[in-house]
Design a protein around this motif. Sequence first.
Motif, short mmCIF file in Angstrom:
data_model
loop_
_atom_site.label_atom_id
_atom_site.label_comp_id
_atom_site.label_asym_id
_atom_site.label_seq_id
_atom_site.Cartn_x
_atom_site.Cartn_y
_atom_site.Cartn_z
N ASP A 242 0.81 -1.22 0.00
CA ASP A 242 0.00 0.00 0.00
C ASP A 242 0.84 1.27 0.00
O ASP A 242 0.32 2.36 -0.24
CB ASP A 242 -0.93 0.02 1.22
N VAL A 243 2.14 1.15 0.31
CA VAL A 243 3.00 2.33 0.38
C VAL A 243 3.09 2.98 -0.99
O VAL A 243 3.30 2.31 -2.01
CB VAL A 243 4.40 1.96 0.89
N ILE A 244 2.91 4.29 -1.02
CA ILE A 244 2.89 5.05 -2.28
C ILE A 244 4.23 5.75 -2.46
O ILE A 244 4.72 6.43 -1.55
CB ILE A 244 1.74 6.09 -2.26
N ASN A 245 4.82 5.57 -3.63
CA ASN A 245 6.12 6.17 -3.93
C ASN A 245 5.90 7.44 -4.75
O ASN A 245 5.65 7.40 -5.95
CB ASN A 245 6.98 5.16 -4.72
N VAL A 246 6.02 8.58 -4.07
CA VAL A 246 5.82 9.88 -4.74
C VAL A 246 7.18 10.52 -4.96
O VAL A 246 7.82 10.99 -4.02
CB VAL A 246 4.92 10.80 -3.89
N SER A 247 7.63 10.47 -6.20
CA SER A 247 8.93 11.04 -6.57
C SER A 247 10.05 10.53 -5.67
O SER A 247 10.93 11.29 -5.24
CB SER A 247 8.86 12.58 -6.51
N GLY A 248 10.01 9.23 -5.37
CA GLY A 248 11.05 8.62 -4.57
C GLY A 248 10.84 8.72 -3.06
O GLY A 248 11.64 8.20 -2.29
N LEU A 249 9.77 9.39 -2.64
CA LEU A 249 9.48 9.55 -1.22
C LEU A 249 8.29 8.67 -0.85
O LEU A 249 7.32 8.57 -1.60
CB LEU A 249 9.18 11.02 -0.89
N LYS A 250 8.34 8.05 0.34
CA LYS A 250 7.30 7.11 0.74
C LYS A 250 6.15 7.81 1.46
O LYS A 250 6.37 8.64 2.34
CB LYS A 250 7.89 6.03 1.67
N VAL A 251 4.95 7.43 1.06
CA VAL A 251 3.74 7.94 1.70
C VAL A 251 2.97 6.75 2.27
O VAL A 251 2.62 5.82 1.54
CB VAL A 251 2.84 8.71 0.71
N TYR A 252 2.71 6.78 3.58
CA TYR A 252 1.93 5.73 4.22
C TYR A 252 0.46 6.17 4.23
O TYR A 252 0.13 7.19 4.86
CB TYR A 252 2.42 5.48 5.64
N PRO A 253 -0.42 5.43 3.57
CA PRO A 253 -1.82 5.85 3.47
C PRO A 253 -2.48 6.14 4.81
O PRO A 253 -3.25 7.10 4.93
CB PRO A 253 -2.49 4.66 2.76
N VAL A 254 -2.18 5.34 5.83
CA VAL A 254 -2.83 5.52 7.13
C VAL A 254 -2.50 6.89 7.72
O VAL A 254 -3.34 7.53 8.35
CB VAL A 254 -2.42 4.40 8.10
N GLU A 255 -1.28 7.35 7.50
CA GLU A 255 -0.89 8.66 8.03
C GLU A 255 -1.75 9.77 7.43
O GLU A 255 -2.21 10.67 8.13
CB GLU A 255 0.59 8.93 7.74
N VAL A 256 -1.98 9.69 6.12
CA VAL A 256 -2.81 10.71 5.46
C VAL A 256 -4.27 10.56 5.88
O VAL A 256 -4.98 11.55 6.08
CB VAL A 256 -2.67 10.59 3.93
N GLU A 257 -4.72 9.32 6.03
CA GLU A 257 -6.10 9.09 6.47
C GLU A 257 -6.34 9.68 7.87
O GLU A 257 -7.41 10.24 8.14
CB GLU A 257 -6.40 7.59 6.48
N ASN A 258 -5.34 9.56 8.74
CA ASN A 258 -5.48 10.13 10.09
C ASN A 258 -5.68 11.63 10.04
O ASN A 258 -6.49 12.19 10.78
CB ASN A 258 -4.24 9.79 10.93
N VAL A 259 -4.95 12.30 9.15
CA VAL A 259 -5.10 13.75 9.00
C VAL A 259 -6.49 14.09 8.46
O VAL A 259 -7.16 15.00 8.95
CB VAL A 259 -4.00 14.32 8.08
N LEU A 260 -6.93 13.34 7.46
CA LEU A 260 -8.26 13.60 6.89
C LEU A 260 -9.36 13.39 7.91
O LEU A 260 -10.33 14.15 7.97
CB LEU A 260 -8.49 12.68 5.68
#
Length: 435
Positions: free
Chosen positions: A316-334
């Motif tokens: 599920d980890v998203i690679n944005v221009s070589g940087l890792k984005v953990y979906p749960v972290e963004v979901e917590n903010v939302l």
Amino acid sequence: MFTVNREAVSEAAVQARMLAYGQAEGASHLPGKRVAVCTSNPVELAAFVLYAKQLGISVLLIHGETPFVTARERAVEAGCSLLLHGDPVQEWVLPADGAGTYPASLLQYSSGTSGDAKLIARSWDEIDTEIRSYNEALQMDPLIRPIVLAPISHSYGLICGLLAAIERKSKPVLITSSNPKVALGQIRDISHHLVYGVPMLFHVLLSLAGENLRFHQLISSGAPLPEPLFDRLYERADRMLQQYGCTEAGCLALSPQAETHTEVGRPLSHLSLEAGDQVDHPGEIVAVTAKGRIHTRDLGYWSDLGRLHLLARMDDVINVSGLKVYPVEVENVLMQCPGVEDAVVFRGHHPIMGERAVALVKSSGTLTSASEAMSSDDPNSGHSMLTEASVLKAWCASKLPPYKVPGEFRMVSDIPRQPSGKISRRMLEEGEIAP
């Protein structure tokens, strides 16, 4: 033994069903065979599982809402000789081809959240070892009544909620009604309880009960708890537990008193776990059991206190221009944004930029309160003209680095989930589930 909250069904009813199975024509030929069970009636399911465990019959658990044709296909694929389906249960004899003699086992198909579902077989001896280790880590007074909201067609509800309770001489209550008010009634009526649930169920209960709901003890599993939901539950529970596991090995770790939404505790005594050494260097969680190494495809790390923290599925980890984005972290903010009721973030693809985060968001109607909160210091901000997507983007931008802000926001009426309450980000990414 245990009670079931539907039509005042008691222990005697379960025992009667077990006796009926024992007297059924051909039942003496079932040991060594595989039998599939697909029913929404926990009396039937619990009775047959207990009966099968005693006699050395292999049981394939299929979620109770599965249509007959699909259930039959899965049962035949697993080499089952018999399918018990429906409510009331009907017996269907399956083709004998390929249905040989098997070691007595509990069988389940993996959830398929990150790939095709596969058949998992665990011997009843393995289940007993897990139960002993689980109760040792839980250290629960038998007088505390488990209230099992999780379906017992899944190992979390069946092994941890039901079988482990029976082993320690407790009396679990199985909530069978789909009406969450029934569960609320039991939680309020049974003062000394341990509620087994998944994040989505706890979210629904809190939404219905508001500030009036108080838990004695609760335990969550099946999916990571969003941080805002963890905080709300933590305030309303005398004891907050979390556990972590996988279909291949059952419960792997248990936190008797979780302090953060990522903490899932220490390994059970019959296994060991490998993970990353710190939050900035997470690693795949690998379970080392008597059967060998199990790669969970989950990312986690050990805290300084020796407790395991769960971050995300590796897939599920998203690679944005070589940087890792953990979906749960963004979901917590939302989920912290005023007006947001539910959210899921998954991998999207841009023809030029490559991978990016995409957010599905369910709101309570409007998100104007969020824009007002962000612009309270600037009366000329013009927030009333903002769209829901722009409000969400601005909210995330105020709390996350730019590369973690979703590149697309989609407003939906409901977040698509599997029967277990889990979200398959892979299926969302590939368009197999319509948002």
